[in-house]
Scaffold this motif. Structure first.
Motif, PDB file in Angstrom:
ATOM      1  N   ARG A 217      -5.117  27.145 -95.114  1.00  0.00           N
ATOM      2  CA  ARG A 217      -6.183  26.743 -96.086  1.00  0.00           C
ATOM      3  C   ARG A 217      -4.852  25.934 -97.225  1.00  0.00           C
ATOM      4  NH1 ARG A 217      -8.552  31.349 -98.436  1.00  0.00           N
ATOM      5  NH2 ARG A 217      -9.317  30.040 -99.264  1.00  0.00           N
ATOM      6  N   ASN A 218      -3.708  26.727 -97.292  1.00  0.00           N
ATOM      7  CA  ASN A 218      -2.740  25.632 -98.085  1.00  0.00           C
ATOM      8  C   ASN A 218      -1.921  24.800 -97.995  1.00  0.00           C
ATOM      9  OD1 ASN A 218      -2.950  27.864-100.325  1.00  0.00           O
ATOM     10  ND2 ASN A 218      -2.218  29.494 -98.744  1.00  0.00           N
ATOM     11  N   ALA A 219      -2.180  24.283 -96.304  1.00  0.00           N
ATOM     12  CA  ALA A 219      -1.381  23.277 -95.756  1.00  0.00           C
ATOM     13  C   ALA A 219      -2.076  21.999 -96.802  1.00  0.00           C
ATOM     14  CB  ALA A 219      -1.895  22.747 -94.521  1.00  0.00           C
ATOM     15  N   SER A 220      -1.327  20.566 -96.553  1.00  0.00           N
ATOM     16  CA  SER A 220      -1.277  19.528 -96.799  1.00  0.00           C
ATOM     17  C   SER A 220      -1.461  18.014 -96.620  1.00  0.00           C
ATOM     18  CB  SER A 220      -0.688  18.936 -98.412  1.00  0.00           C
ATOM     19  OG  SER A 220      -0.750  17.853 -99.300  1.00  0.00           O
TER      20      SER A 220
ATOM     21  N   LYS B  32      -7.916  22.323 -91.763  1.00  0.00           N
ATOM     22  CA  LYS B  32      -9.635  22.720 -91.663  1.00  0.00           C
ATOM     23  C   LYS B  32     -10.222  23.560 -90.746  1.00  0.00           C
ATOM     24  CE  LYS B  32     -13.562  23.460 -94.874  1.00  0.00           C
ATOM     25  NZ  LYS B  32     -14.269  23.272 -95.379  1.00  0.00           N
ATOM     26  N   THR B  33      -9.280  23.680 -89.117  1.00  0.00           N
ATOM     27  CA  THR B  33      -9.823  24.818 -88.514  1.00  0.00           C
ATOM     28  C   THR B  33     -11.604  25.270 -88.845  1.00  0.00           C
ATOM     29  OG1 THR B  33      -9.025  26.909 -88.691  1.00  0.00           O
ATOM     30  CG2 THR B  33      -7.548  25.274 -87.842  1.00  0.00           C
ATOM     31  N   SER B  34     -11.983  25.605 -87.119  1.00  0.00           N
ATOM     32  CA  SER B  34     -13.147  26.338 -87.539  1.00  0.00           C
ATOM     33  C   SER B  34     -12.761  28.002 -87.979  1.00  0.00           C
ATOM     34  CB  SER B  34     -13.556  26.301 -85.839  1.00  0.00           C
ATOM     35  OG  SER B  34     -13.898  25.103 -85.378  1.00  0.00           O
ATOM     36  N   VAL B  35     -11.678  27.946 -87.722  1.00  0.00           N
ATOM     37  CA  VAL B  35     -11.748  29.354 -88.616  1.00  0.00           C
ATOM     38  C   VAL B  35     -11.863  29.496 -90.087  1.00  0.00           C
ATOM     39  CG1 VAL B  35      -9.796  31.079 -88.697  1.00  0.00           C
ATOM     40  CG2 VAL B  35     -10.561  30.388 -86.259  1.00  0.00           C
ATOM     41  N   VAL B  36     -10.880  27.865 -90.603  1.00  0.00           N
ATOM     42  CA  VAL B  36     -11.121  28.063 -91.772  1.00  0.00           C
ATOM     43  C   VAL B  36     -12.553  28.162 -92.278  1.00  0.00           C
ATOM     44  CG1 VAL B  36     -10.050  26.769 -93.492  1.00  0.00           C
ATOM     45  CG2 VAL B  36      -8.455  27.905 -92.163  1.00  0.00           C
ATOM     46  N   TRP B  37     -13.059  27.738 -91.908  1.00  0.00           N
ATOM     47  CA  TRP B  37     -14.189  26.707 -92.198  1.00  0.00           C
ATOM     48  C   TRP B  37     -15.620  28.061 -92.404  1.00  0.00           C
ATOM     49  CZ3 TRP B  37     -19.517  27.694 -89.155  1.00  0.00           C
ATOM     50  CH2 TRP B  37     -19.886  26.881 -89.778  1.00  0.00           C
TER      51      TRP B  37
ATOM     52  N   SER C 193       1.971  18.790 -92.503  1.00  0.00           N
ATOM     53  CA  SER C 193       1.516  19.516 -93.654  1.00  0.00           C
ATOM     54  C   SER C 193       1.655  20.782 -93.834  1.00  0.00           C
ATOM     55  CB  SER C 193       0.228  19.713 -92.717  1.00  0.00           C
ATOM     56  OG  SER C 193       0.074  20.762 -91.985  1.00  0.00           O
ATOM     57  N   GLY C 194       3.135  21.847 -93.458  1.00  0.00           N
ATOM     58  CA  GLY C 194       3.075  23.195 -94.093  1.00  0.00           C
ATOM     59  C   GLY C 194       2.897  24.517 -93.744  1.00  0.00           C
ATOM     60  N   THR C 195       1.689  23.655 -92.729  1.00  0.00           N
ATOM     61  CA  THR C 195       1.563  24.899 -91.897  1.00  0.00           C
ATOM     62  C   THR C 195       2.121  26.291 -90.977  1.00  0.00           C
ATOM     63  OG1 THR C 195      -0.813  25.650 -91.203  1.00  0.00           O
ATOM     64  CG2 THR C 195      -0.436  23.996 -89.928  1.00  0.00           C
ATOM     65  N   ASP C 196       2.999  25.469 -90.625  1.00  0.00           N
ATOM     66  CA  ASP C 196       3.568  26.223 -89.873  1.00  0.00           C
ATOM     67  C   ASP C 196       4.914  26.848 -90.389  1.00  0.00           C
ATOM     68  OD1 ASP C 196       2.361  25.681 -87.262  1.00  0.00           O
ATOM     69  OD2 ASP C 196       4.351  24.493 -86.931  1.00  0.00           O
ATOM     70  N   GLN C 197       5.410  27.370 -91.579  1.00  0.00           N
ATOM     71  CA  GLN C 197       6.516  27.530 -92.749  1.00  0.00           C
ATOM     72  C   GLN C 197       6.105  28.423 -93.137  1.00  0.00           C
ATOM     73  OE1 GLN C 197       5.979  23.662 -91.511  1.00  0.00           O
ATOM     74  NE2 GLN C 197       6.981  23.075 -92.942  1.00  0.00           N
ATOM     75  N   ASN C 198       4.519  28.131 -93.706  1.00  0.00           N
ATOM     76  CA  ASN C 198       3.895  29.436 -93.985  1.00  0.00           C
ATOM     77  C   ASN C 198       3.050  30.171 -92.730  1.00  0.00           C
ATOM     78  OD1 ASN C 198       4.598  28.231 -96.864  1.00  0.00           O
ATOM     79  ND2 ASN C 198       2.926  27.277 -96.670  1.00  0.00           N
TER      80      ASN C 198
END
Length: 308
Positions: A213-216, A220-225, A77-82
């Motif tokens: 939030r920028n992942a694909s 959308k974790t509870s924190v992001v929500w 999803s790309g989240t770990d890279q960022n």
């Protein structure tokens, strides 16, 4: 030769993320095994066997399989890279070139296949309790990260349908396998430890909210929500919610376990204070406070185990 032998061990240790496993899974096991050791007449060899079995299962499922699948999903999803990648952002084994994404996925598939066969074998030979415990652990790891479930990418669902059942049942397992019934204290300890675990995982997700939030697809974790719903300052809301729930459960201990209640409430209040105090945009401070909260989780579990 020595390097070729040590490399797999080192890589496995990195992937394991042992601090997270010890502060959650191992802590909840100890929180149940300790009272049985102190206050019940159970054959020591039986208790040791159950403890080692649960310990092995915790590291295999919560340490290896869960993190293999989570690293693979979050890399795709790309989240770990960022991610700021201080304590969060996965084990970094893919990003650092230690293990390729395809190799990690192959390992995950073989673990799922092998453990599924073991569940079937346990059922065939009549070890129904162990089969159920293993199946719940498998469900938690698979549903948390893999499609079509991928509950970690949905607010609150990942906590309640994947993480909570896995940690809660592990907390009950020691009593379930060694005693005729599950005592109230075991239920209380397992519930409080599981909620504490959910809370610190929410702290763990705070530094990653922009990367998520920028992942694909968007993670959308509870924190992001909470961030998107109420604003940046409310990124700490899920952690506060779960710590408050743990505190309410600690009140349930009441007069029967007054010392356990006082200790648990003191630990939980300290954790809440840290969450309220932390500067959520300071990733280093959040990670430093997370380390303290992990220590508090272990103290809480042992305290509940002693004062039963």
């Amino acid at each position: 030769m020595n390097q070729s032998i040590l490399a797999p061990i080192k890589n496995s240790w990195i992937l394991l993320r042992s601090i997270a496993v010890v502060s959650s899974s191992v802590t909840t096991i100890v929180s149940t095994i300790l009272p049985i050791l102190l206050y019940y007449t159970v054959a020591p060899d039986k208790l040791l066997l159950v403890f080692l079995l649960l310990l092995f299962g915790a590291f295999l499922i919560h340490g290896v399989l869960t993190h293999v699948l989570n690293d693979f999903a979050d890399y795709n999803s790309g989240t770990d890279q960022n991610s700021p990648a201080i304590l969060s952002g996965g084990s970094r084994v893919i990003q650092t070139g230690v293990i390729s994404a395809s190799s990690l996925w192959l390992l995950g598939k073989w673990l799922i296949f092998s453990l599924s066969l073991i569940v079937v074998g346990l059922i065939i030979f009549g070890f129904f309790k162990i089969a159920l415990l293993l199946a719940i652990g498998l469900w938690g790891a698979i549903s948390y990260s893999l499609r079509p479930f991928q509950f970690s990418y949905r607010p609150f669902i990942g906590e309640w349908l994947s993480m909570f059942p896995s940690v809660f049942v592990l907390g009950l397992a020691g009593a379930w396998l060694t005693l005729d019934s599950i005592p109230t204290w075991a239920l209380q300890n397992a519930l409080i430890n599981a909620l504490f675990c959910l809370a610190w995982v929410m702290v763990h997700h705070i530094p990653d909210r922009d990367a998520d939030r920028n992942a694909s697809p968007i993670k959308k974790t509870s924190v992001v929500w909470a961030f998107e719903k109420f604003g940046s300052a409310f990124s700490r809301l899920p952690a506060l919610l779960y710590f408050t729930m743990a505190g309410l459960c600690a009140v349930w201990l009441g007069a029967d376990r007054i010392l356990a209640m006082i200790g648990a409430l003191a630990v939980i209040a300290t954790a809440i204070f840290l969450v309220l105090k932390m500067q959520i945009d300071n990733h280093y401070q959040v990670s430093a406070y997370e380390k303290i909260i992990l220590i508090l989780a272990m103290i809480n579990g042992v305290w509940l185990g002693i004062f039963t």
